[in-house]
Design an enzyme around this catalytic site. Structure first.
Site, short mmCIF file in Angstrom:
data_model
loop_
_atom_site.label_atom_id
_atom_site.label_comp_id
_atom_site.label_asym_id
_atom_site.label_seq_id
_atom_site.Cartn_x
_atom_site.Cartn_y
_atom_site.Cartn_z
N CYS A 71 0.81 -1.22 0.00
CA CYS A 71 0.00 0.00 0.00
C CYS A 71 0.85 1.27 0.00
CB CYS A 71 -0.99 -0.01 1.17
SG CYS A 71 -0.24 0.06 2.81
N HIS A 107 -2.62 1.28 6.90
CA HIS A 107 -2.99 1.21 5.48
C HIS A 107 -3.13 2.62 4.93
CE1 HIS A 107 -4.31 -0.90 1.91
NE2 HIS A 107 -5.33 -0.05 1.79
N HIS A 161 -5.69 1.95 -4.30
CA HIS A 161 -4.83 1.38 -3.26
C HIS A 161 -4.45 -0.05 -3.59
CE1 HIS A 161 -7.97 -0.94 -0.66
NE2 HIS A 161 -8.42 -0.82 -1.88
#
Length: 353
Positions: free
Chosen positions: A267, A315, A327
């Site tokens: 990510c 994240h 993402h």
């Protein structure tokens, strides 16, 4: 009577012998009834499995951040060691040069008979030469003092460089140990999550994927219904447009933990490389992005801003406009668009504020 008595005795003897020669049977304890088997653990529902897998991957994501941060610090410290090594080499060369100059001055004094400059002047007998000599002697003394001062400073610098290099080596080793622990944690959690998924039948795996999409859609709908998107219509900055263009071009590439492209990403590898493409380097990990980059309100965000998720900042996704992010979700998935509100938002940061 004697015959009857003898017969009775014979019968008694035969019976006794029969008892003695019969096999002896041990008196065993009563055999207990078999215990009823414990009831099998109830099978987890697919929703419970989904939540467990999600938790494992989130924990792996947090450990991935620790791994990436240790790697980034290790690279930085390695570069610092290279710089210090060069400084040490330069310092040693400078010390050698200064020692040569000190030696040259000593040899010059030896050639003049070993007398101090003042004594030589007193013996000259020439007043003008004496005065000129005084000035030259002063200059020579100042030059010698300057060389010695410079030599002492160079030696101190060399000791400092050497000490700093040693400390950086220790930090690199500590980072290596930290990386190894983080990798072990990542591998364990990913393996556990993959095992849970592999135990599902094909149709269950398809249902699991659909459940993930449904949960994300529900969360996004709830976020939109709150009016969060109402005033978010700002244009991206020129650098933000470049970052968004890079991120969207990676859609479809697989998630691989620790990856920074070009074939795969995690990510924060995706977001950091997107902003590097826009000539705005940012921290490598989502946690450091959250810690170091300027924070802005959700209602003020524009395309290119980074949305940090979960309470541990484990994240990150890039806002691309229209209530969507791009993402890299987790292992087993690919870089993909998603709704801004599909996960729990911690906050928003802006790399080019």
């Amino acid at each position: 009577m004697n015959r009857r008595h003898c017969a009775t005795a014979a019968i008694t003897l035969v019976c006794a012998l029969a008892l003695l020669t019969a096999p002896v049977q041990a008196m065993a304890a009563p055999v207990p009834e078999p215990a009823p088997s414990a009831p099998a653990a109830p099978k987890k529902s697919l929703e419970e499995v989904r939540e467990e897998i999600d938790t494992l991957y989130r924990q792996a994501g947090a450990a991935t951040d620790a791994y990436n941060l240790a790697e980034e610090q290790s690279k930085k410290q390695s570069g610092e060691i290279v710089r210090l090594t060069e400084a040490i080499a330069d310092g040693q060369a400078k010390i050698a040069e200064l020692k040569d100059r000190v030696g040259a001055q000593a040899r010059e004094q030896y050639r003049s008979g070993g007398l101090p400059p003042g004594a030589q002047l007193m013996l000259s007998g020439d007043p003008d030469l004496f005065m000129d000599g005084i000035n030259q002697a002063r200059q020579g003394q100042q030059a010698a003092k300057g060389v010695l001062t410079e030599l002492e400073q160079a030696q101190e610098d060399l000791e400092t460089y050497t000490k700093d290099a040693g400390l950086n080596w220790e930090k690199i080793e500590a980072g290596r140990v930290k990386q190894a622990k983080a990798k072990k944690s990542i591998d364990a959690r990913i393996a556990a999550a993959e095992k849970l998924e592999s135990q599902l039948a094909t149709e269950e795996q398809a249902r699991l994927l659909q459940m993930e999409k449904d949960a994300a859609s529900t969360a996004q709908a709830s976020w939109l219904s709150s009016g969060a998107l109402r005033d978010i219509d700002r244009a991206a900055s020129p650098a933000g447009k470049q970052a968004v263009a890079f991120a969207t071009a990676q859609i479809g590439k697989p998630y691989v933990w620790g990856a920074e492209g070009p074939g795969s990403y995690d990510c924060s590898g995706l977001t950091s490389q997107a902003w590097a493409a826009a000539k705005r380097p940012i921290p490598r990990t989502s946690q450091e992005q959250w810690r170091q980059l300027p924070r802005i309100a959700v209602e003020d965000m524009r395309p290119g801003d980074l949305i940090i998720y979960h309470s541990d900042a484990s994240h990150v996704g890039m806002y691309v406009g229209g209530g969507s992010i791009v993402h890299a979700p987790r292992p087993g998935r690919h870089v993909t668009p998603a709704g801004v509100g599909s996960m729990r938002i911690l906050g928003v940061v802006r790399p080019d504020k």
